[in-house]
Motif scaffolding. Sequence first.
Motif, short mmCIF file in Angstrom:
data_model
loop_
_atom_site.label_atom_id
_atom_site.label_comp_id
_atom_site.label_asym_id
_atom_site.label_seq_id
_atom_site.Cartn_x
_atom_site.Cartn_y
_atom_site.Cartn_z
N CYS A 40 17.24 -18.19 13.25
CA CYS A 40 18.25 -18.50 14.25
C CYS A 40 18.80 -17.20 14.80
N VAL A 41 18.86 -17.10 16.10
CA VAL A 41 19.40 -15.92 16.76
C VAL A 41 20.42 -16.40 17.79
N ASP A 42 21.63 -15.83 17.75
CA ASP A 42 22.63 -16.18 18.76
C ASP A 42 23.13 -14.95 19.47
N THR A 43 23.79 -15.17 20.60
CA THR A 43 24.32 -14.08 21.40
C THR A 43 25.83 -13.96 21.24
N GLY A 44 26.32 -14.27 20.05
CA GLY A 44 27.75 -14.17 19.76
C GLY A 44 28.22 -12.73 19.68
N ALA A 45 29.48 -12.58 19.30
CA ALA A 45 30.12 -11.26 19.29
C ALA A 45 29.64 -10.36 18.16
N GLY A 46 28.99 -10.91 17.16
CA GLY A 46 28.54 -10.11 16.02
C GLY A 46 29.64 -9.95 14.98
N MET A 47 29.27 -9.39 13.84
CA MET A 47 30.21 -9.22 12.73
C MET A 47 30.15 -7.79 12.21
N GLY A 94 29.11 -6.69 18.61
CA GLY A 94 28.50 -6.60 19.92
C GLY A 94 27.03 -6.96 19.99
N LYS A 95 26.44 -7.32 18.86
CA LYS A 95 25.00 -7.58 18.85
C LYS A 95 24.61 -8.98 18.42
N GLY A 96 25.57 -9.90 18.28
CA GLY A 96 25.20 -11.25 17.88
C GLY A 96 24.67 -11.31 16.47
N ARG A 97 24.03 -12.39 16.14
CA ARG A 97 23.61 -12.59 14.76
C ARG A 97 22.17 -13.05 14.70
N HIS A 98 21.50 -12.60 13.68
CA HIS A 98 20.12 -13.03 13.39
C HIS A 98 20.13 -13.51 11.95
N SER A 99 19.79 -14.75 11.74
CA SER A 99 19.73 -15.32 10.39
C SER A 99 18.32 -15.82 10.15
N GLN A 100 17.84 -15.63 8.95
CA GLN A 100 16.54 -16.18 8.60
C GLN A 100 16.63 -16.80 7.21
#
Length: 105
Positions: A40-47, A94-100
């Motif tokens: 899952c990859v989103d374009t959110g604000a990142g953490m 600033g880079k969103g999230r990538h979950s696997q």
Amino acid sequence: MNLAVNARDAMGGGGTLTIATSARSLGGEPDPVQWVFLRCVDTGAGMDAVTLSHIFEPFFTTKEEGKGTGLGLSTVYGIVAQSGGEVTVESSPGKGRHSQSSCPA
């Protein structure tokens, strides 16, 4: 579903959530293990690193009061771990999230 809802919430006013699945054989002969991957990859604000270090803790949330229970990602982690799999997350401000998530098939 919990992972998708968290991604949606992280994108606030909109964005893109991409979900992909795949299967791979891992391990050597004679008995390779089939694994299922969910990415899952989103374009959110990142953490930031501090937030990222707590995301799978039950009841941890960055949402305002009344907007979340803090159980979504801990539930994702629990289901995947009970299935013999693992969850990895990459994120930065600033880079969103990538979950696997990956589990033996």
